[in-house]
Motif scaffolding. Structure first.
Motif, short mmCIF file in Angstrom:
data_model
loop_
_atom_site.label_atom_id
_atom_site.label_comp_id
_atom_site.label_asym_id
_atom_site.label_seq_id
_atom_site.Cartn_x
_atom_site.Cartn_y
_atom_site.Cartn_z
N SER A 105 0.86 -1.19 0.00
CA SER A 105 0.00 0.00 0.00
C SER A 105 0.89 1.24 0.00
N THR A 106 0.28 2.37 -0.26
CA THR A 106 1.03 3.63 -0.17
C THR A 106 1.64 3.78 1.22
N SER A 107 0.84 3.45 2.24
CA SER A 107 1.34 3.59 3.61
C SER A 107 2.63 2.81 3.79
N PHE A 140 -1.68 14.04 4.30
CA PHE A 140 -2.62 12.94 4.52
C PHE A 140 -2.12 12.21 5.76
N THR A 142 -1.87 9.31 7.16
CA THR A 142 -1.05 8.09 7.19
C THR A 142 0.43 8.41 6.97
N ASP A 143 0.72 9.36 6.10
CA ASP A 143 2.11 9.72 5.83
C ASP A 143 2.78 10.26 7.10
N ASN A 180 3.94 15.98 -0.03
CA ASN A 180 2.82 15.59 -0.89
C ASN A 180 2.84 16.48 -2.11
N TYR A 184 -4.29 16.57 -0.46
CA TYR A 184 -5.50 15.78 -0.70
C TYR A 184 -6.76 16.55 -0.33
N ASP A 209 5.05 12.07 -2.28
CA ASP A 209 3.82 11.28 -2.33
C ASP A 209 2.99 11.81 -3.50
N CYS A 211 0.04 10.54 -4.65
CA CYS A 211 -1.32 9.99 -4.68
C CYS A 211 -2.30 10.87 -5.46
N HIS A 212 -2.16 12.19 -5.33
CA HIS A 212 -3.12 13.09 -5.98
C HIS A 212 -2.54 13.80 -7.19
N CYS A 232 -0.55 5.88 -4.88
CA CYS A 232 -1.53 4.82 -4.95
C CYS A 232 -2.07 4.74 -6.37
N TYR A 234 -5.42 3.53 -7.03
CA TYR A 234 -6.88 3.42 -7.10
C TYR A 234 -7.56 4.76 -7.27
N LYS A 235 -6.79 5.86 -7.29
CA LYS A 235 -7.40 7.19 -7.50
C LYS A 235 -7.36 7.49 -9.01
C1 LIG Z 1 -4.96 8.24 -0.68
C2 LIG Z 1 -3.70 8.59 0.01
C3 LIG Z 1 -2.99 7.65 0.77
C4 LIG Z 1 -3.58 6.29 0.97
O1 LIG Z 1 -2.72 5.39 1.56
P1 LIG Z 1 -3.13 3.86 1.62
O2 LIG Z 1 -2.00 3.18 2.21
O3 LIG Z 1 -3.46 3.44 0.22
O4 LIG Z 1 -4.38 3.73 2.43
C5 LIG Z 1 -1.78 8.03 1.32
N1 LIG Z 1 -1.29 9.28 1.14
C6 LIG Z 1 -1.97 10.21 0.43
C7 LIG Z 1 -1.38 11.57 0.24
C8 LIG Z 1 -3.19 9.90 -0.14
O5 LIG Z 1 -3.86 10.82 -0.82
#
Ligand SMILES: *Cc1c(COP(=O)(O)O)cnc(C)c1O
Length: 417
Positions: A105-107, A140, A142-143, A180, A184, A209, A211-212, A232, A234-235
């Protein structure tokens, strides 16, 4: 019924001139003219389904798994899938082949990249004196969580700053910077080249990162000298729910990247089955263990929608969509009822528009009930994502008009307590 209205006419003109318009046919979407069907503006959270995916997944299950079984690891190319699919993502983010592996996963990839970056700093002259990791304070979550864990593991501290301040704050104390590319929540595009250059000038490594941004705008990983990147799929890359993420390991760093999760798939000779770890010489260092192949091969089929697409065209359409949305919202919605958090300047805008709205949660529920699907982020943000391969200007016009109707139903700005 709206054909005579200027907004609908403008949308029709823009759609007719859109070089990407035909790509929409590659996706499973609702029919905008059928009552009850929805406009989808949440592809920045979960991309729509590409039509090529279901048959491919059925084939992977029935033939590759069902009939070939274990032979598919070699005969169906399962073993190489993480690098092969990484090479399909590479042109979308400005990377030459051989630097991206798909998986986890991205995380998890944030953790690998950040610890790997700090461990590289440790090996540089004076690097162990670099006692901090700089992170984007608006990140985001999780980061940020993972940056704290990476810091504890490597004996560093985390310093969180507004993303625009990172370039000035980076110093001889900095081991790594986590940025980032696009926020997000607000959709603000951050200065990846400038922050990377500042990190390098101070001797630090940059982890981005994406993701976006991947799939929505040019990233230029190789060109800007970015050290590591994660994102990621899935976006904007439409890989499906829980599709595997990816990690970019700059070619020049691959020989030095010391992963904190060195699983057998990142071993130089996985089937040597030796007790001692010896890392692969290349991007396979970014792997951990057995990948989730059903999702990974679904992603590979999903990526076919990008064949022949120039990312510059994607960016041009993305900005045209968000410009049009902002103009139409201004036209329909009374002044002050919503406020855009997304920068007006193109150079600072990603591919979504975030509107501050005190009663955002109820307003988004109203929008969804009327067939306009965006999303809501606490405390009071309406997000509308523009995915240039399948969002039309007609979608945008309908979204802006419906937003005004829903806001009218929910009373004036003052009524939201
Ligand atoms: C969507 C997103 C994530 C998602 O992390 P997952 O491990 O896929 O849940 C992480 N960082 C950013 C900046 C995001 O937009």
């Amino acid at each position: 019924m709206d054909a005579g209205q200027p907004g609908a006419q403008q949308a029709a003109r823009l759609d007719a001139a859109d070089p990407l318009a035909a790509r929409r046919e590659l996706f499973v979407l609702d029919d905008p003219d059928r009552p009850g069907d929805a406009v989808y503006l949440d592809g920045n959270s979960l991309g729509a389904l590409p039509r090529a995916v279901p048959d491919r997944v059925a084939d992977v299950i029935a033939r590759e798994w069902g009939r070939l079984r274990i032979r598919s690891w070699t005969e169906s190319g399962w073993w190489e899938a993480p690098e092969r699919i990484g090479d399909r993502i590479a042109p979308l983010v400005g990377a030459a082949p051989g630097q991206i592996v798909v998986g986890d996963s991205t995380s998890v990839n944030v953790f690998k990249a950040l610890v790997g970056a700090v461990r590289m700093a440790d090996e540089d002259p004076g690097g162990t004196g670099r006692d901090e990791i700089l992170v984007d304070a608006a990140t985001f979550p999780t980061d940020g969580y993972l940056a704290h864990s990476a810091a504890r593991l490597t004996g560093r501290t985390v310093r969180a700053l507004p993303p625009g301040d990172l370039a000035d704050a980076v110093s001889e104390r900095t081991a790594a910077v986590l940025l980032n590319h696009v926020d997000y929540r607000t959709g603000e595009l951050h200065d990846l080249p400038g922050t990377t250059a500042a990190a390098h000038a101070a001797g630090a490594y940059l982890v981005a990162d994406l993701c976006h941004s991947a799939g929505a705008l040019p990233v230029g990983l190789d060109e800007h000298g970015v050290d590591f990147a994660v994102g990621c799929t899935y976006k904007y890359l439409n890989g499906g729910p829980g599709a595997p993420a990816y990690v970019y390991l700059r070619a020049a760093h691959q020989g030095r990247f010391d992963s904190p999760l060195p699983g057998w798939h990142s071993h130089r000779d996985p089937f040597g089955m030796t007790p001692d770890f010896a890392p692969a010489a290349d991007a396979r260092r970014g792997r951990v263990g057995t990948p989730d192949l059903l999702s990974m091969l679904a992603l590979e089929a999903a990526l076919t929608v990008w064949d022949g697409v120039a990312i510059a065209d994607v960016r041009a359409k993305s900005l045209a969509l968000s410009d049009f949305f902002l103009r139409r919202v201004e036209h329909y919605v009374p002044d002050g009822r919503v406020t855009s958090l997304t920068p007006r300047e193109h150079a600072r805008r990603g591919s979504q528009v975030a509107l501050a709205c005190p009663d955002a949660e109820a307003v988004m529920a109203g929008l969804i009930a009327r067939g306009v699907v965006g999303d809501f982020r606490r405390p009071g943000v309406l997000r509308f994502g523009f995915t240039p391969l399948y969002t039309s200007f007609a979608d945008v016009e309908r979204a802006a008009r419906t937003l005004a109707e829903v806001l009218a139903d929910h009373g004036g700005a003052g009524s939201a307590g």
